[in-house]
Write a protein that holds these residues in place. Structure first.
Motif, PDB file in Angstrom:
ATOM      1  N   LEU A  54      16.086  30.344  -2.673  1.00 23.57           N
ATOM      2  CA  LEU A  54      17.110  30.192  -3.701  1.00 23.57           C
ATOM      3  C   LEU A  54      18.494  29.926  -3.135  1.00 23.57           C
ATOM      4  N   ASN A  55      18.753  30.336  -1.900  1.00 19.70           N
ATOM      5  CA  ASN A  55      20.107  30.228  -1.360  1.00 19.70           C
ATOM      6  C   ASN A  55      20.235  29.224  -0.212  1.00 19.70           C
ATOM      7  N   GLY A  56      19.174  28.489   0.098  1.00 20.58           N
ATOM      8  CA  GLY A  56      19.246  27.433   1.100  1.00 20.58           C
ATOM      9  C   GLY A  56      19.254  27.905   2.541  1.00 20.58           C
ATOM     10  N   ASP A  57      18.793  29.137   2.803  1.00 15.71           N
ATOM     11  CA  ASP A  57      18.789  29.637   4.184  1.00 15.71           C
ATOM     12  C   ASP A  57      17.458  29.396   4.895  1.00 15.71           C
ATOM     13  N   GLY A  58      16.520  28.737   4.200  1.00 11.21           N
ATOM     14  CA  GLY A  58      15.224  28.447   4.811  1.00 11.21           C
ATOM     15  C   GLY A  58      14.191  29.548   4.651  1.00 11.21           C
ATOM     16  N   ARG A  59      14.578  30.669   4.056  1.00  3.63           N
ATOM     17  CA  ARG A  59      13.651  31.784   3.815  1.00  3.63           C
ATOM     18  C   ARG A  59      13.512  31.988   2.303  1.00  3.63           C
ATOM     19  N   PRO A  60      12.317  32.385   1.854  1.00  2.00           N
ATOM     20  CA  PRO A  60      12.110  32.527   0.416  1.00  2.00           C
ATOM     21  C   PRO A  60      12.759  33.789  -0.165  1.00  2.00           C
ATOM     22  N   GLU A  61      13.067  33.698  -1.425  1.00  2.00           N
ATOM     23  CA  GLU A  61      13.398  34.853  -2.246  1.00  2.00           C
ATOM     24  C   GLU A  61      12.247  35.014  -3.228  1.00  2.00           C
ATOM     25  N   SER A  62      12.183  36.164  -3.867  1.00  2.00           N
ATOM     26  CA  SER A  62      11.111  36.432  -4.816  1.00  2.00           C
ATOM     27  C   SER A  62      11.655  37.247  -5.978  1.00  2.00           C
ATOM     28  N   ILE A  63      11.144  36.960  -7.157  1.00  2.00           N
ATOM     29  CA  ILE A  63      11.429  37.790  -8.326  1.00  2.00           C
ATOM     30  C   ILE A  63      10.106  38.368  -8.783  1.00  2.00           C
ATOM     31  N   VAL A  64      10.066  39.690  -8.846  1.00  2.00           N
ATOM     32  CA  VAL A  64       8.890  40.421  -9.323  1.00  2.00           C
ATOM     33  C   VAL A  64       9.249  40.962 -10.700  1.00  2.00           C
ATOM     34  N   SER A  65       8.337  40.846 -11.641  1.00  2.00           N
ATOM     35  CA  SER A  65       8.591  41.359 -12.988  1.00  2.00           C
ATOM     36  C   SER A  65       7.418  42.203 -13.460  1.00  2.00           C
TER      37      SER A  65
END
Length: 149
Positions: A54-65
């Motif tokens: 999400l922020n362009g740093d090459g590593r994933p972010e995740s949203i858990v719901s």
């Protein structure tokens, strides 16, 4: 499970990565499902709704719901937003009741603002300040609003 409009993930992570994400979100395993609210009497289980950079740093972010009224009340859902760290671990950036939806506007480090949806017509938008997500404004359909009005 509550149908969310966040199904933006291009690919789901491998099972071991999923387990690491759920654990970092504070979820525990009950049978075959992960639960952020272990006290939920009629569990639906938590789900990874988003897995991408999400922020362009090459590593994933995740949203858990996770859905349910026992822990989340009128919001009927809870969320956790996580970021993969350079050492491969996952860090919870924020969590709470509601539905977190990334926006086009951005805070520090390129992290997107998050609209926290729930009942009503005026939702908080939180912004990453480099340490944590904090309230930034309230919006409804892209326009400023005042809660409770």
């Amino acid at each position: 499970m509550i149908a969310l409009t966040l199904m933006l993930a291009a690919a789901m992570p491998a099972p071991a990565e999923q387990a690491a994400i759920f654990k970092a979100a504070g979820a525990t395993r009950r049978g075959t499902m992960w639960m952020m609210c272990a006290e939920e009497p009629r569990p639906e289980g938590a789900a990874i709704e988003l897995y991408r950079d999400l922020n362009g740093d090459g590593r994933p972010e995740s949203i858990v719901s996770e859905g349910g009224t026992f822990c989340y009340g009128a919001q009927e859902a809870g969320y956790a937003v996580l970021s993969k760290q350079p050492d491969g671990s996952w860090r919870k950036l924020t969590s709470g009741p509601g539905i977190a939806e990334p926006m086009k506007t951005k805070g520090a480090g390129g992290y997107p603002d998050l609209s926290i949806g729930g009942p009503g017509f005026c939702f908080p938008v939180v912004r990453w300040n480099g340490r944590e997500y904090v309230n930034q404004r309230f919006e409804y359909e892209g326009k400023p609003c005042r809660p409770g009005r």
